[in-house]
Scaffold this motif. Structure first.
Motif, PDB file in Angstrom:
ATOM      1  N   PHE A  85       8.983   5.754  -2.560  1.00  0.00           N
ATOM      2  CA  PHE A  85      10.257   5.028  -2.601  1.00  0.00           C
ATOM      3  C   PHE A  85      10.174   3.711  -1.815  1.00  0.00           C
ATOM      4  O   PHE A  85      10.645   2.664  -2.275  1.00  0.00           O
ATOM      5  CB  PHE A  85      11.385   5.869  -1.975  1.00  0.00           C
ATOM      6  N   SER A 123       7.743  11.338  -1.729  1.00  0.00           N
ATOM      7  CA  SER A 123       8.739  10.894  -2.711  1.00  0.00           C
ATOM      8  C   SER A 123       8.712  11.723  -3.989  1.00  0.00           C
ATOM      9  O   SER A 123       9.709  11.763  -4.712  1.00  0.00           O
ATOM     10  CB  SER A 123       8.531   9.407  -3.045  1.00  0.00           C
ATOM     11  N   ALA A 148       3.194   1.112   3.289  1.00  0.00           N
ATOM     12  CA  ALA A 148       4.245   2.092   2.972  1.00  0.00           C
ATOM     13  C   ALA A 148       3.595   3.450   2.732  1.00  0.00           C
ATOM     14  O   ALA A 148       3.827   4.096   1.721  1.00  0.00           O
ATOM     15  CB  ALA A 148       5.031   1.630   1.742  1.00  0.00           C
ATOM     16  N   ILE A 189       0.867  -1.187   0.000  1.00  0.00           N
ATOM     17  CA  ILE A 189       0.000   0.000   0.000  1.00  0.00           C
ATOM     18  C   ILE A 189       0.900   1.232   0.000  1.00  0.00           C
ATOM     19  O   ILE A 189       1.652   1.461   0.945  1.00  0.00           O
ATOM     20  CB  ILE A 189      -0.922   0.025   1.242  1.00  0.00           C
ATOM     21  N   ASN A 243      10.019  15.934  -2.375  1.00  0.00           N
ATOM     22  CA  ASN A 243      11.121  16.318  -1.477  1.00  0.00           C
ATOM     23  C   ASN A 243      12.214  17.088  -2.218  1.00  0.00           C
ATOM     24  O   ASN A 243      12.137  17.308  -3.419  1.00  0.00           O
ATOM     25  CB  ASN A 243      11.678  15.075  -0.785  1.00  0.00           C
ATOM     26  N   ALA A 244      13.264  17.462  -1.467  1.00  0.00           N
ATOM     27  CA  ALA A 244      14.349  18.236  -2.071  1.00  0.00           C
ATOM     28  C   ALA A 244      15.389  17.342  -2.743  1.00  0.00           C
ATOM     29  O   ALA A 244      16.320  17.841  -3.379  1.00  0.00           O
ATOM     30  CB  ALA A 244      15.011  19.106  -1.011  1.00  0.00           C
ATOM     31  N   PHE A 253      17.729  15.352  -1.403  1.00  0.00           N
ATOM     32  CA  PHE A 253      19.025  15.128  -0.749  1.00  0.00           C
ATOM     33  C   PHE A 253      19.132  13.645  -0.367  1.00  0.00           C
ATOM     34  O   PHE A 253      18.329  13.168   0.432  1.00  0.00           O
ATOM     35  CB  PHE A 253      19.132  15.917   0.562  1.00  0.00           C
ATOM     36  N   GLY A 282       3.094  11.464  -2.894  1.00  0.00           N
ATOM     37  CA  GLY A 282       3.502  11.791  -1.523  1.00  0.00           C
ATOM     38  C   GLY A 282       4.881  12.436  -1.483  1.00  0.00           C
ATOM     39  O   GLY A 282       5.353  13.024  -2.462  1.00  0.00           O
ATOM     40  N   ALA A 318      -4.830   5.479   6.933  1.00  0.00           N
ATOM     41  CA  ALA A 318      -5.044   4.123   6.418  1.00  0.00           C
ATOM     42  C   ALA A 318      -5.843   3.326   7.437  1.00  0.00           C
ATOM     43  O   ALA A 318      -5.329   2.952   8.486  1.00  0.00           O
ATOM     44  CB  ALA A 318      -3.695   3.455   6.144  1.00  0.00           C
ATOM     45  N   GLY A 348       2.643   4.096  -3.183  1.00  0.00           N
ATOM     46  CA  GLY A 348       3.599   4.101  -4.297  1.00  0.00           C
ATOM     47  C   GLY A 348       4.635   5.200  -4.176  1.00  0.00           C
ATOM     48  O   GLY A 348       4.714   6.105  -4.994  1.00  0.00           O
ATOM     49  N   GLU A 356      -1.748   2.435  -5.105  1.00  0.00           N
ATOM     50  CA  GLU A 356      -1.442   3.828  -4.764  1.00  0.00           C
ATOM     51  C   GLU A 356      -2.747   4.638  -4.799  1.00  0.00           C
ATOM     52  O   GLU A 356      -3.477   4.602  -5.796  1.00  0.00           O
ATOM     53  CB  GLU A 356      -0.405   4.376  -5.758  1.00  0.00           C
ATOM     54  N   VAL A 397      15.019  10.075   1.903  1.00  0.00           N
ATOM     55  CA  VAL A 397      15.249   9.709   0.499  1.00  0.00           C
ATOM     56  C   VAL A 397      16.063   8.421   0.409  1.00  0.00           C
ATOM     57  O   VAL A 397      15.595   7.402  -0.110  1.00  0.00           O
ATOM     58  CB  VAL A 397      15.912  10.869  -0.287  1.00  0.00           C
ATOM     59  N   CYS A 400      10.371   8.613   8.949  1.00  0.00           N
ATOM     60  CA  CYS A 400      11.676   8.979   8.349  1.00  0.00           C
ATOM     61  C   CYS A 400      11.968  10.471   8.462  1.00  0.00           C
ATOM     62  O   CYS A 400      13.020  10.931   8.020  1.00  0.00           O
ATOM     63  CB  CYS A 400      11.731   8.576   6.880  1.00  0.00           C
ATOM     64  N   PRO A 406      -7.236   3.951  -3.606  1.00  0.00           N
ATOM     65  CA  PRO A 406      -7.006   4.014  -2.153  1.00  0.00           C
ATOM     66  C   PRO A 406      -7.445   2.732  -1.475  1.00  0.00           C
ATOM     67  O   PRO A 406      -8.483   2.171  -1.830  1.00  0.00           O
ATOM     68  CB  PRO A 406      -7.893   5.188  -1.708  1.00  0.00           C
TER      69      PRO A 406
HETATM   70  C1  FAD Z   1       8.811  18.834   1.343  1.00  0.00           C
HETATM   71  C2  FAD Z   1       9.659  17.634   1.702  1.00  0.00           C
HETATM   72  C3  FAD Z   1      11.046  17.692   1.548  1.00  0.00           C
HETATM   73  C4  FAD Z   1      11.831  16.585   1.868  1.00  0.00           C
HETATM   74  N1  FAD Z   1      13.167  16.617   1.578  1.00  0.00           N
HETATM   75  C5  FAD Z   1      13.925  15.524   1.817  1.00  0.00           C
HETATM   76  C6  FAD Z   1      15.285  15.497   1.426  1.00  0.00           C
HETATM   77  O1  FAD Z   1      15.803  16.404   0.765  1.00  0.00           O
HETATM   78  N2  FAD Z   1      16.031  14.406   1.760  1.00  0.00           N
HETATM   79  C7  FAD Z   1      15.496  13.347   2.437  1.00  0.00           C
HETATM   80  O2  FAD Z   1      16.226  12.408   2.745  1.00  0.00           O
HETATM   81  N3  FAD Z   1      14.170  13.316   2.744  1.00  0.00           N
HETATM   82  C8  FAD Z   1      13.375  14.361   2.436  1.00  0.00           C
HETATM   83  N4  FAD Z   1      12.043  14.316   2.715  1.00  0.00           N
HETATM   84  C9  FAD Z   1      11.477  13.053   3.260  1.00  0.00           C
HETATM   85  C10 FAD Z   1      11.320  12.001   2.169  1.00  0.00           C
HETATM   86  O3  FAD Z   1      10.765  12.582   1.012  1.00  0.00           O
HETATM   87  C11 FAD Z   1      10.419  10.870   2.659  1.00  0.00           C
HETATM   88  O4  FAD Z   1      10.924  10.351   3.871  1.00  0.00           O
HETATM   89  C12 FAD Z   1      10.292   9.726   1.662  1.00  0.00           C
HETATM   90  O5  FAD Z   1      10.005  10.194   0.367  1.00  0.00           O
HETATM   91  C13 FAD Z   1       9.193   8.773   2.137  1.00  0.00           C
HETATM   92  O6  FAD Z   1       8.914   7.854   1.106  1.00  0.00           O
HETATM   93  P1  FAD Z   1       7.737   6.825   1.294  1.00  0.00           P
HETATM   94  O7  FAD Z   1       7.674   5.974   0.108  1.00  0.00           O
HETATM   95  O8  FAD Z   1       7.890   6.159   2.606  1.00  0.00           O
HETATM   96  O9  FAD Z   1       6.428   7.729   1.429  1.00  0.00           O
HETATM   97  P2  FAD Z   1       5.612   8.600   0.345  1.00  0.00           P
HETATM   98  O10 FAD Z   1       6.441   9.022  -0.770  1.00  0.00           O
HETATM   99  O11 FAD Z   1       4.917   9.670   1.136  1.00  0.00           O
HETATM  100  O12 FAD Z   1       4.551   7.571  -0.211  1.00  0.00           O
HETATM  101  C14 FAD Z   1       3.413   7.164   0.505  1.00  0.00           C
HETATM  102  C15 FAD Z   1       2.315   6.925  -0.545  1.00  0.00           C
HETATM  103  O13 FAD Z   1       1.240   6.232   0.077  1.00  0.00           O
HETATM  104  C16 FAD Z   1       0.072   6.629  -0.603  1.00  0.00           C
HETATM  105  N5  FAD Z   1      -1.070   6.277   0.270  1.00  0.00           N
HETATM  106  C17 FAD Z   1      -1.389   6.827   1.449  1.00  0.00           C
HETATM  107  N6  FAD Z   1      -2.519   6.241   1.951  1.00  0.00           N
HETATM  108  C18 FAD Z   1      -2.893   5.314   1.046  1.00  0.00           C
HETATM  109  C19 FAD Z   1      -3.970   4.362   0.999  1.00  0.00           C
HETATM  110  N7  FAD Z   1      -4.886   4.283   1.981  1.00  0.00           N
HETATM  111  N8  FAD Z   1      -4.062   3.543  -0.086  1.00  0.00           N
HETATM  112  C20 FAD Z   1      -3.136   3.592  -1.084  1.00  0.00           C
HETATM  113  N9  FAD Z   1      -2.086   4.473  -1.068  1.00  0.00           N
HETATM  114  C21 FAD Z   1      -1.964   5.306  -0.024  1.00  0.00           C
HETATM  115  C22 FAD Z   1       0.251   8.131  -0.777  1.00  0.00           C
HETATM  116  O14 FAD Z   1      -0.583   8.637  -1.784  1.00  0.00           O
HETATM  117  C23 FAD Z   1       1.735   8.213  -1.107  1.00  0.00           C
HETATM  118  O15 FAD Z   1       1.970   8.276  -2.491  1.00  0.00           O
HETATM  119  C24 FAD Z   1      11.217  15.415   2.395  1.00  0.00           C
HETATM  120  C25 FAD Z   1       9.831  15.354   2.547  1.00  0.00           C
HETATM  121  C26 FAD Z   1       9.057  16.449   2.192  1.00  0.00           C
HETATM  122  C27 FAD Z   1       7.566  16.354   2.342  1.00  0.00           C
END
Ligand code: FAD
Length: 452
Positions: free
Chosen positions: A42, A73, A243, A38, A76-77, A79, A71, A251, A40, A64, A388, A383, A215
């Motif tokens: 990183f 991913s 995820a 759950i 973000n910036a 880094f 979200g 969720a 999409g 997703e 990233v 995180c 969703p």
């Molecule tokens: C503005 C910003 C800047 C950042 N800059 C940095 C940086 O420079 N360096 C760094 O290391 N980290 C940075 N981060 C943190 C980093 O981006 C995140 O820790 C990382 O991308 C998390 O990835 P993820 O896959 O766990 O979550 P996400 O990318 O948030 O993915 C979660 C996904 O789950 C989906 N979802 C949620 N609920 C449901 C559901 N019920 N059913 C189906 N899908 C669902 C969402 O739509 C989303 O696409 C930043 C974050 C932000 C917001």
């Protein structure tokens, strides 16, 4: 599309710059799978892809709610760093030296894993292994940063770190406000939206089935298999990966998913492309990313088309769903004012886009990868703004857990660690706002000489 329309859509600069994107169709038929993921981003995509590579015959599905990269991913910036939770001093204070050392090694692996994934599989995400500067503006911040480097050295973690005097810094970056800092060579930055959609392509090519605009409305783990309900179909899975990062509170499923973390919003801006002459005037020689060592840190990085992405300086806690967009004019104005304070040369440069996104923060500000209830459901979150590289490697760790493999990664102490529950939504928000006020006061104190 005009800048205003882009703003209105709240897309990140990266999502906007990506251009046309065709999402995969929503799920429309009931499915039986081995692993359902759950989310999409990183974490979810890399977990799905890594598991599928290890088990080519397995039925693996990613659901997703919106679009791949909707979200953090895709916002973000970019880094890709070894930062972990709070400052290293606080990690040592709370968890002890050995766990700080282990965390740093895990993050080193995370940066390497992300880079190798990009280079080996040719993901077109503008990755640059350019290094990271951590800088200070005031003598109090500088003294603290010096102690941070001493701590890294005393733990044997400073192999790629080097102190930079003000003169050395100004040779790399001509801002009048940078007093000194640490250069960390072994880090990079990327275009996050290209990266997450590159991961999608890899996963799909390996045979992972992906549905967007789907969703998950309910997770039922009361029977032998886990059942996920979506608007038009039902998925029955042997194992499920949650995820959903900062959206985990939304969720529906086991109650413990709701109290694990709080979404905190952080905001960014990007300038219009700068002329070569302007880049010369900035003296930003190595084009490495940099950030300050404030509690409410700011971060800066170039883009391949010659812009500056800059963000931070504040976070906001809101009650309610993290899926709801939360524009903040005050946060964007702060970013622009700070960028132009750092570089007075940019006085007349226009900000082209502004956006924000939620990061996942838990009570002790350290990430987790955990079984929820039993080994059929695995959750990753917390995180912070440093996910990233971490979320990429967590994807690999989750793939090991799904297979019941014990590995160096699954032995890392954030896996199945004890979690401090967050209080309910309103109390968590109140706690988040109180913490924000305290951290801002800390920054004010350390920067009072600048104001004078
Ligand atoms: C503005 C910003 C800047 C950042 N800059 C940095 C940086 O420079 N360096 C760094 O290391 N980290 C940075 N981060 C943190 C980093 O981006 C995140 O820790 C990382 O991308 C998390 O990835 P993820 O896959 O766990 O979550 P996400 O990318 O948030 O993915 C979660 C996904 O789950 C989906 N979802 C949620 N609920 C449901 C559901 N019920 N059913 C189906 N899908 C669902 C969402 O739509 C989303 O696409 C930043 C974050 C932000 C917001």
């Amino acid at each position: 599309m005009t800048d205003n329309e882009a703003l209105h859509e709240h897309r990140s600069f990266w999502q906007h710059a990506y251009g046309a994107y065709s999402p995969d169709a929503p799920l429309s038929e009931d499915l039986r799978v081995d692993v359902a993921v759950i989310g999409g981003g990183f974490t979810g995509l890399n977990a799905a892809w890594q598991f599928k590579r290890d088990n080519p015959g397995a039925r693996v599905l990613v659901l997703e709610a919106a679009l791949i990269g909707f979200g953090a991913s895709g916002r973000n910036a970019g880094f890709s760093t070894k930062l972990f939770g709070l400052e290293p001093e606080l990690v040592v204070l709370r968890w002890g030296k050995q766990r700080m050392i282990d965390a740093h090694h895990y993050l080193e692996k995370a940066v390497t894993h992300t880079r190798e994934l990009i280079e080996t599989h040719g993901i077109d995400c503008d990755y640059r292994h350019a290094g990271l500067m951590r800088v200070s503006y005031s003598s109090a911040q500088l003294a603290r940063l010096g102690k941070t480097l001493e701590l890294y050295e005393s733990l044997g973690l400073a192999a790629d770190m080097q102190w930079q005097s003000q003169a050395q810094l100004r040779q790399r970056n001509d801002s009048p406000h940078l007093l000194g800092g640490i250069r960390e060579a072994d880090t990079g930055y990327l275009n996050p939206c290209k990266q997450v959609r590159g991961l999608k392509k890899l996963a799909a090519a390996a045979g992972v089935r992906i549905h967007e605009s789907t969703p998950v409305l309910d997770i039922d783990n009361s029977g032998g298999a886990v059942v996920l309900n979506t608007p038009s179909a039902r998925v029955t899975a042997d194992k499920v990966v949650i995820a959903t990062n900062a959206y985990a509170q939304d969720a529906p499923g086991p109650r413990s998913l709701r109290w694990r973390q709080l979404p905190l919003w952080t905001y960014q801006i990007v300038t219009e492309p700068l002329s070569d002459d302007m880049w010369q005037r900035l003296g930003w020689q190595g084009r490495e990313a940099f950030g300050d060592n404030r509690q409410m840190l700011h971060y800066f990085r170039p883009t391949v088309d010659g812009r500056i992405v800059m963000g931070g300086g504040d976070v906001q806690a809101y009650s309610g769903s993290a899926m709801q967009e939360r524009p903040s004019t005050a946060a964007w104005e702060h970013c622009e004012a700070h960028l132009k304070w750092i570089y007075p040369q940019l006085r007349d440069v226009r900000v082209a886009y502004r956006w924000g996104g939620p990061v996942s923060v838990n009570a002790d500000m350290v990430p987790e990868v955990s079984f929820i209830g039993d080994e059929r459901m695995i959750y990753a979150g917390g995180c912070f703004g440093h996910g990233v590289a971490l979320s990429h490697l967590n994807g690999r760790t989750i793939a090991d857990l799904l297979q019941g493999h014990k590995s160096e990664l699954t032995d890392f102490w954030i896996v199945n660690r004890k979690i401090i529950p967050m209080p309910g939504n309103t109390l968590s928000c109140w706690a988040g706002r109180t913490a924000r006020r305290m951290l801002r006061a800390w920054d004010w104190w350390e920067e009072r000489s600048l104001k004078a």
